[in-house]
Enzyme design. Structure first.
Site, PDB file in Angstrom:
ATOM      1  N   GLU A  59       7.538  -8.218  -4.953  1.00 41.00           N
ATOM      2  CA  GLU A  59       6.483  -7.633  -4.223  1.00 41.00           C
ATOM      3  C   GLU A  59       5.395  -7.570  -5.306  1.00 41.00           C
ATOM      4  OE1 GLU A  59       4.619  -4.322  -1.571  1.00 41.00           O
ATOM      5  OE2 GLU A  59       6.732  -4.414  -1.625  1.00 41.00           O
ATOM      6  N   GLU A  84       3.040  -3.622 -10.389  1.00 41.44           N
ATOM      7  CA  GLU A  84       1.973  -2.705  -9.973  1.00 41.44           C
ATOM      8  C   GLU A  84       1.365  -2.321 -11.407  1.00 41.44           C
ATOM      9  OE1 GLU A  84      -0.817  -1.028  -8.766  1.00 41.44           O
ATOM     10  OE2 GLU A  84       0.415  -1.892  -7.104  1.00 41.44           O
ATOM     11  N   ASP A 133      -6.506  -6.335  -3.402  1.00 44.65           N
ATOM     12  CA  ASP A 133      -8.064  -5.913  -3.495  1.00 44.65           C
ATOM     13  C   ASP A 133      -8.863  -6.984  -2.946  1.00 44.65           C
ATOM     14  OD1 ASP A 133     -10.673  -5.378  -4.349  1.00 44.65           O
ATOM     15  OD2 ASP A 133      -9.870  -4.059  -5.891  1.00 44.65           O
ATOM     16  N   ASP A 169      -6.975  -7.123   5.382  1.00 49.12           N
ATOM     17  CA  ASP A 169      -7.966  -6.521   6.531  1.00 49.12           C
ATOM     18  C   ASP A 169      -9.167  -7.097   6.283  1.00 49.12           C
ATOM     19  OD1 ASP A 169      -7.892  -4.671   4.019  1.00 49.12           O
ATOM     20  OD2 ASP A 169      -9.430  -3.754   5.016  1.00 49.12           O
ATOM     21  N   THR A 204       1.967  -0.081   5.771  1.00 50.69           N
ATOM     22  CA  THR A 204       1.866   0.725   4.515  1.00 50.69           C
ATOM     23  C   THR A 204       0.452   1.530   4.794  1.00 50.69           C
ATOM     24  OG1 THR A 204       0.182  -0.959   3.573  1.00 50.69           O
ATOM     25  CG2 THR A 204       2.261  -1.335   3.377  1.00 50.69           C
ATOM     26  N   TYR A 206      -2.227   1.591   3.116  1.00 54.62           N
ATOM     27  CA  TYR A 206      -3.501   0.639   3.124  1.00 54.62           C
ATOM     28  C   TYR A 206      -3.869   0.158   4.363  1.00 54.62           C
ATOM     29  CZ  TYR A 206      -2.867   1.343  -2.048  1.00 54.62           C
ATOM     30  OH  TYR A 206      -2.797   1.759  -3.147  1.00 54.62           O
TER      31      TYR A 206
END
Length: 228
Positions: A59, A84, A133, A169, A204, A206
């Site tokens: 991930e 991350e 992002d 999105d 999630t 987000y």
């Protein structure tokens, strides 16, 4: 002549000050779980884990780790690598790993583009890049993580028949993902965009933020082709 470093595809590295417990986790647990990129990756890469695992899932940008934890708890036979750069998110995931006694997660507290070249060819069965992002401003588009070089790196590490799962999105970013992965020639691309999250794909925070703001996410699954 030194090679130019890629542009950062993420924002800040650290947010509010960490609690005493999270500081301890960063100092004590993270060194036990982090990848050692100065040494060659083990072959097979499943040897990263003391607990026997059948395959590796990666991930990229796991945030606070809620998706990675959900998958790890439901797939104990899979080893997970999480990347991350946001240290507060890393600390949150470390806390959950300690609380739940999970033994099948390894971490890189930094840019996933440092990990991809280190991994052996065809060593990863599934890669997740969920709500990265989007860098929506035109002058920032070059900072998007999903780019031609990144697509080629994914094609190298994902085994034939493996998957790359992408969600966003931002409709423009989703469209770009479709084009990039199709042009790579290494993946079977979806016929169209999917706006309903699959059942084996947990929500999630987000994603919930996007839905609450009235944005309709796109969920894409690209399958690595044989011999491509």
């Amino acid at each position: 002549m030194t090679e130019a470093r890629p542009l950062r595809s993420y924002g800040r590295r650290k947010g509010k000050p960490l609690s005493a417990r999270k500081e301890r986790l960063i100092d004590e647990l993270l060194p036990e779980l982090k990848l050692d990129l100065k040494k060659p990756a083990p072959v097979p890469v499943t040897q990263l884990f003391e607990t026997p695992v059948d395959a590796i899932w990666l991930e990229i940008g796991f945030g606070s780790g809620e998706h990675l934890l959900w998958q790890a708890e439901r797939h104990p036979q899979i080893g997970f690598i999480g990347c991350e750069p946001f240290i507060n998110g890393v600390a949150s995931l470390l806390g959950a790993i300690e609380d739940r006694g999970l033994k099948t997660i390894r971490l890189h507290a930094g840019d996933a583009r440092e990990v991809l070249p280190w991994l052996p060819e065809g060593s990863i069965e599934r890669v997740f890049l969920l709500f990265p992002d989007p860098w929506p401003k035109k002058r920032h588009l070059k900072r998007r993580l999903l780019a031609p070089d990144f697509a080629r790196a994914l094609a190298r590490v994902i085994c034939p028949g493996g998957e790359f799962r992408f969600a966003s999105d931002d409709s423009d970013y989703a469209a770009q993902a479709m084009v990039l992965m199709r042009e790579s020639g290494a993946f079977r691309t979806p016929i169209g965009r999917e706006h309903e999250r699959p059942r084996n794909w947990p929500e999630t925070r987000y994603e919930r933020k996007a839905l609450n703001a009235g944005r309709n996410p796109t969920y894409l699954v690209f399958q690595r082709l044989e011999g491509a």
